[in-house]
Structures are given as C-alpha cells and as structure tokens.
Write an enzyme that holds these catalytic residues in place. Structure first.
Site, PDB file in Angstrom:
ATOM      1  N   PRO A  88       0.811  -1.221   0.000  1.00  0.00           N
ATOM      2  CA  PRO A  88       0.000   0.000   0.000  1.00  0.00           C
ATOM      3  C   PRO A  88       0.847   1.276   0.000  1.00  0.00           C
ATOM      4  O   PRO A  88       0.329   2.361  -0.194  1.00  0.00           O
ATOM      5  CB  PRO A  88      -0.841  -0.109   1.277  1.00  0.00           C
ATOM      6  CG  PRO A  88      -0.319  -1.250   2.048  1.00  0.00           C
ATOM      7  CD  PRO A  88       0.640  -2.023   1.213  1.00  0.00           C
ATOM      8  N   GLU A 115       2.285  -7.150   8.456  1.00  0.00           N
ATOM      9  CA  GLU A 115       2.330  -5.683   8.550  1.00  0.00           C
ATOM     10  C   GLU A 115       3.239  -5.058   7.492  1.00  0.00           C
ATOM     11  O   GLU A 115       3.134  -3.892   7.183  1.00  0.00           O
ATOM     12  CB  GLU A 115       2.810  -5.264   9.941  1.00  0.00           C
ATOM     13  CG  GLU A 115       1.712  -5.049  10.952  1.00  0.00           C
ATOM     14  CD  GLU A 115       0.603  -4.138  10.461  1.00  0.00           C
ATOM     15  OE1 GLU A 115       0.883  -2.930  10.281  1.00  0.00           O
ATOM     16  OE2 GLU A 115      -0.523  -4.609  10.265  1.00  0.00           O
ATOM     17  N   ARG A 153      -3.097  -8.710 -20.827  1.00  0.00           N
ATOM     18  CA  ARG A 153      -4.055  -8.442 -21.908  1.00  0.00           C
ATOM     19  C   ARG A 153      -3.522  -7.424 -22.914  1.00  0.00           C
ATOM     20  O   ARG A 153      -4.044  -7.308 -24.010  1.00  0.00           O
ATOM     21  CB  ARG A 153      -5.427  -8.007 -21.350  1.00  0.00           C
ATOM     22  CG  ARG A 153      -5.427  -6.668 -20.680  1.00  0.00           C
ATOM     23  CD  ARG A 153      -6.746  -6.380 -20.010  1.00  0.00           C
ATOM     24  NE  ARG A 153      -7.826  -6.057 -20.945  1.00  0.00           N
ATOM     25  CZ  ARG A 153      -7.924  -4.909 -21.589  1.00  0.00           C
ATOM     26  NH1 ARG A 153      -7.027  -3.956 -21.435  1.00  0.00           N
ATOM     27  NH2 ARG A 153      -8.940  -4.683 -22.410  1.00  0.00           N
ATOM     28  N   ASP A 168      -9.959   1.107 -24.868  1.00  0.00           N
ATOM     29  CA  ASP A 168     -10.216   0.778 -23.468  1.00  0.00           C
ATOM     30  C   ASP A 168     -10.446   2.039 -22.646  1.00  0.00           C
ATOM     31  O   ASP A 168      -9.805   3.052 -22.889  1.00  0.00           O
ATOM     32  CB  ASP A 168      -8.982   0.126 -22.819  1.00  0.00           C
ATOM     33  CG  ASP A 168      -8.840  -1.330 -23.183  1.00  0.00           C
ATOM     34  OD1 ASP A 168      -9.763  -1.872 -23.785  1.00  0.00           O
ATOM     35  OD2 ASP A 168      -7.779  -1.880 -22.840  1.00  0.00           O
TER      36      ASP A 168
HETATM   37  N1  ADE Z   1      -0.897  -5.075  -0.060  1.00  0.00           N
HETATM   38  C1  ADE Z   1      -1.759  -4.622   0.869  1.00  0.00           C
HETATM   39  N2  ADE Z   1      -2.506  -3.621   0.399  1.00  0.00           N
HETATM   40  C2  ADE Z   1      -2.107  -3.426  -0.897  1.00  0.00           C
HETATM   41  C3  ADE Z   1      -2.503  -2.526  -1.918  1.00  0.00           C
HETATM   42  N3  ADE Z   1      -3.449  -1.607  -1.739  1.00  0.00           N
HETATM   43  N4  ADE Z   1      -1.877  -2.600  -3.107  1.00  0.00           N
HETATM   44  C4  ADE Z   1      -0.897  -3.507  -3.296  1.00  0.00           C
HETATM   45  N5  ADE Z   1      -0.489  -4.382  -2.384  1.00  0.00           N
HETATM   46  C5  ADE Z   1      -1.092  -4.343  -1.181  1.00  0.00           C
END
Ligand code: ADE
Length: 247
Positions: A88, A115, A153, A168
C-alpha cells in the site's frame, strides 16, 4: 513475457491464472508464469518467515533473509528486470503503468504479507513498489493478480484483434462510453440507431462523444489530463451548458 511471482501463498493464484484469457496466453506461449514459495527459502527448521517488529507495535514483519535469498536465486543479477513489491506504500497502479510494464520481457512480482517487509530487503532487491489503490489488503497476492491481468491483456496477440485495447477505458485518458449488442430492442429499450447505421464516421463520432459524456459525468478529474480536440472541447461545452440550464 515471463513473470516470476514470489509469495507465501502460491495456491491463491491457481484459479485466476488458469482461466480464460490468462489461461490461453499461457497455452499459446505468450505468457509463462513461475510461482515461487518464499517459505522454501527459509533456512529456519520451522520455516519461519515473519517476526515481531523491532521497537514494538502490532503485527508481524516479513523477515529479510528468505525474500532476498529467493529473489537472488531466481532473478539474474545485473539485469534491468523490474522487481516489484506490491504494497500500500507504492505508487498507485494505472493503465499507463500497465503499458510500461507490458514492454518488458520479464517481470518479478513480490507479494508482501503481514504488517510489511523488513526495509533492508526492499533496499536490496526491490526496484519498484506498486499499490493497486488507497486501501489495505491482507497481502499483495490479489494485487499481483490484478497487475498480471492488466499487463498480459496488453501483450500482442493476447486479445483477438491487434488494436483491441485501443479504446479501453483509460487507454485514451477517458472512460469508454456504453456498449450494445443484439437484440436491437430489449424490454422496450432500443439500441442507438447510429450503431446500427453502418456509417463508420458517424459511429466513431458518437463513440467519442459518449466517452466524453461518461467521463464528464463520472470522472471529470480525468478530463484535465486527457488530450482533447477542438471538437471534444466544443462538445464538453454543450454538456456544461445543458447542465447549467437544468440547474
Ligand atoms: N498489499 C496490501 N494492500 C495493498 C494494496 N493496496 N496494493 C498492493 N499491495 C497491497
């Protein structure tokens, strides 16, 4: 294209990668995929791959040794193969990133879990971090599958026609407009006449305008970065006027 996926949960990938377009891409040799279980590189007798964070706090952290050993074993050194950690904290995945990744002959995707991943492993073997959006998943596996799908793709010959992804949503910087197929009338609702007219130039113009309309209604933020012709701008102006008149 060859993709190496490093994960603690290889079996999560069996469904999505063995169905439909990805299945055909693998069968026709356009895609080869190798799943690597990070746990196999743990030298610990219990195959431990995580530990508590230094400094305290909740959750567990992926230990650096197995990840680094796995990647160093599989990915040849001194190459420019992207080694991407799904997390994230990464830059947010877009169609443009998918295009760039599709230009590589080989990619490595590393799925984080718990985590997070010890930062020293990231510094040593990761070249890029990608997030699929501003929300937190339990691990990088679903994110890796999304990236594989969006990238594969785009490979030549994976979707039937060579230019199948030209229109697309997002490829043009705009959303796609609505689509219709047979029957011409469904529950009292006709398909738009123009699409049945066979008049290519009119169809092209209609599609462009519907794409602009949808983007204006649903994702006006995209219009700021999109390449717009004079006609496009004039059409958007009429949409804006209509909206003002409606109040
Ligand atoms: N791992 C946990 N959350 C994630 C996200 N939003 N994008 C990519 N990998 C992740």
């Amino acid at each position: 294209m060859h993709i190496d996926i490093f994960t603690l949960f290889p079996s999560m990938f069996t469904g999505p990668l063995t169905e439909s377009i990805l299945k055909r891409a693998r069968e026709t040799g356009k895609l080869s995929l190798a799943l690597h279980d990070i746990r196999s590189w743990s030298v610990d007798k219990h195959h431990v791959v995580d530990d508590t964070p230094y400094g305290g706090g909740g959750g567990m952290i992926m230990k650096p040794e197995p990840i680094v050993a796995a990647i160093e074993d599989i990915i040849p050194r001194g190459t420019d193969i992207p080694v991407i950690l799904l997390s994230p904290q990464g830059r947010v995945f877009t169609q443009d990133i998918a295009y760039r990744l599709s230009q590589n002959e080989r990619l490595a995707l590393v799925c984080g879990h718990y985590e997070g991943v010890d930062e020293r492993a990231i510094d040593l073997v990761i070249t890029d971090e990608i997030s699929i959006g501003d929300y937190v998943l339990t691990g990088g596996e679903l994110a890796a599958m999304i990236i594989v799908d969006a990238v594969v793709r785009l490979l030549p010959g994976v979707l039937g026609a060579p230019d199948a992804h030209r229109y697309d949503s997002h490829a043009t910087g705009l959303l796609e407009g609505p689509h219709y197929t047979r029957p011409p009338m469904f529950r009292g609702q006709p398909a738009p006449d123009v699409l049945l007219s066979g008049h290519e130039a009119k169809i092209e113009k209609w599609r462009r305008q519907e794409s602009l309309r949808r983007t204006w209604q649903r994702r006006p933020d995209l219009l700021l970065a999109a390449e717009l012709s004079k006609d496009d701008k004039a059409f958007l102006f009429t949409l804006a006027q209509e909206e003002i008149e409606r109040g």
